[in-house]
Design a protein around this motif. Structure first.
Motif, PDB file in Angstrom:
ATOM      1  N   ARG A   2       0.839  -1.194   0.000  1.00  0.00           N
ATOM      2  CA  ARG A   2       0.000   0.000   0.000  1.00  0.00           C
ATOM      3  C   ARG A   2       0.878   1.250   0.000  1.00  0.00           C
ATOM      4  O   ARG A   2       1.881   1.321   0.725  1.00  0.00           O
ATOM      5  CB  ARG A   2      -0.883   0.028   1.248  1.00  0.00           C
ATOM      6  CG  ARG A   2      -1.981  -1.025   1.254  1.00  0.00           C
ATOM      7  CD  ARG A   2      -3.161  -0.613   0.383  1.00  0.00           C
ATOM      8  NE  ARG A   2      -3.692   0.666   0.827  1.00  0.00           N
ATOM      9  CZ  ARG A   2      -4.557   0.819   1.842  1.00  0.00           C
ATOM     10  NH1 ARG A   2      -4.956  -0.242   2.534  1.00  0.00           N
ATOM     11  NH2 ARG A   2      -5.011   2.020   2.172  1.00  0.00           N
ATOM     12  N   TRP A  13      -5.052   2.542   7.574  1.00  0.00           N
ATOM     13  CA  TRP A  13      -4.262   1.319   7.380  1.00  0.00           C
ATOM     14  C   TRP A  13      -3.748   0.783   8.706  1.00  0.00           C
ATOM     15  O   TRP A  13      -3.744  -0.425   8.944  1.00  0.00           O
ATOM     16  CB  TRP A  13      -3.101   1.628   6.437  1.00  0.00           C
ATOM     17  CG  TRP A  13      -2.166   0.473   6.242  1.00  0.00           C
ATOM     18  CD1 TRP A  13      -2.294  -0.552   5.348  1.00  0.00           C
ATOM     19  CD2 TRP A  13      -0.950   0.214   6.967  1.00  0.00           C
ATOM     20  NE1 TRP A  13      -1.236  -1.430   5.468  1.00  0.00           N
ATOM     21  CE2 TRP A  13      -0.403  -0.984   6.449  1.00  0.00           C
ATOM     22  CE3 TRP A  13      -0.287   0.886   7.995  1.00  0.00           C
ATOM     23  CZ2 TRP A  13       0.780  -1.526   6.938  1.00  0.00           C
ATOM     24  CZ3 TRP A  13       0.890   0.339   8.481  1.00  0.00           C
ATOM     25  CH2 TRP A  13       1.416  -0.846   7.954  1.00  0.00           C
ATOM     26  N   ALA A  85       3.624  -1.513   3.549  1.00  0.00           N
ATOM     27  CA  ALA A  85       3.096  -0.201   3.159  1.00  0.00           C
ATOM     28  C   ALA A  85       4.216   0.817   3.215  1.00  0.00           C
ATOM     29  O   ALA A  85       5.211   0.645   3.929  1.00  0.00           O
ATOM     30  CB  ALA A  85       1.952   0.226   4.071  1.00  0.00           C
TER      31      ALA A  85
END
Length: 253
Positions: A2, A13, A85
């Protein structure tokens, strides 16, 4: 992987993540960063990397303007490295009200790099504190090449009772000994050939004054070369590129 471009996306998140490892960077990633990430991915299930070129830690505008940036390539490296991420905020996300508040340290930050780069460590500590508050990591990974920075961040975490464990990772070097740094990209081919002599001089069996004289004779401009606790710390200029390094005292005189 991400890509989180703002604080709202980061918080969304982060919400369902348990144990989190965090590697803050300014991008222009190299094998040194990748070793930090490897350590993190081997230790925890979820890893976040940030890429943010922090303007407040640059004491010279030209250094900020010429700092290498390669976001597309960085994101590809992070994907291959198995990062979960990456947080890539804009300056207005990190400093929504400008630079009103700072984290200042009044002892170590005034020595060595701090004596030669006014405000540098205030900028570093402030942005790291902001990132820690946003990310809320359980573990954060930093390289030992930036030894003074590492000690200051450890002290800040202790003094502000932050619930994060700082993991120090060894300096990553080329085969010739040169410590990896994003700034190495700015060295000319001739300077890259000479740069390994910085580390070689630090570990040679000479006293400090002899080391300084040798570096100057080779063409380096020495900012400082001094002992701090059990390490020899040094910063030099090669052309207009500033290089820092350190070695344990048992590897030097």
């Amino acid at each position: 992987m991400r890509v989180l471009k703002d604080i709202e996306a980061l918080h969304s998140w982060r919400r369902d993540k348990q144990e989190l490892g965090f590697v803050p960077t300014m991008g222009a990633l190299h094998d040194g960063h990748l070793q930090l990430i490897k350590k993190a991915t081997q230790s925890v299930d979820c890893v976040l990397v940030s890429i943010f070129v922090n303007p407040t830690q640059f004491d010279q505008q030209q250094d900020l303007e010429t700092y290498p940036q390669s976001l597309k390539e960085d994101l590809a490296l992070l994907t291959d490295a198995g990062v979960d991420a990456v947080f890539v905020p804009h300056e207005h996300h990190i400093y929504p009200q400008g630079h009103r508040f700072d984290i200042c340290e009044n002892e170590l930050s005034r020595l060595f790099c701090g004596a030669h780069r006014k405000g540098h460590f205030t900028g570093v500590l402030t942005v790291v504190m902001k990132l820690f508050q946003l990310v809320r990591p359980d573990f954060a990974y930093f390289g030992e090449k930036d030894y003074q920075q590492l000690q200051l961040i450890k002290a800040m975490v202790r003094d502000f009772f932050l619930p994060v464990k700082i993991i120090a990772c060894p300096t990553v070097r080329n085969q010739d000994g040169l410590a990896l740094s994003s700034r190495n990209r700015r060295l000319s081919p001739e300077e890259l050939n000479l740069a390994p002599m910085f580390y070689q001089t630090l570990i040679d069996d000479d006293d400090i004054e002899s080391k300084i004289s040798r570096l100057q004779a080779l063409g380096f401009r020495v900012d400082y070369l001094q002992v701090y606790e059990d390490h020899l710390l040094a910063a030099v200029y090669l052309g207009d590129v500033r290089l820092i390094d350190n070695v344990p005292l048992n590897k030097s005189t």
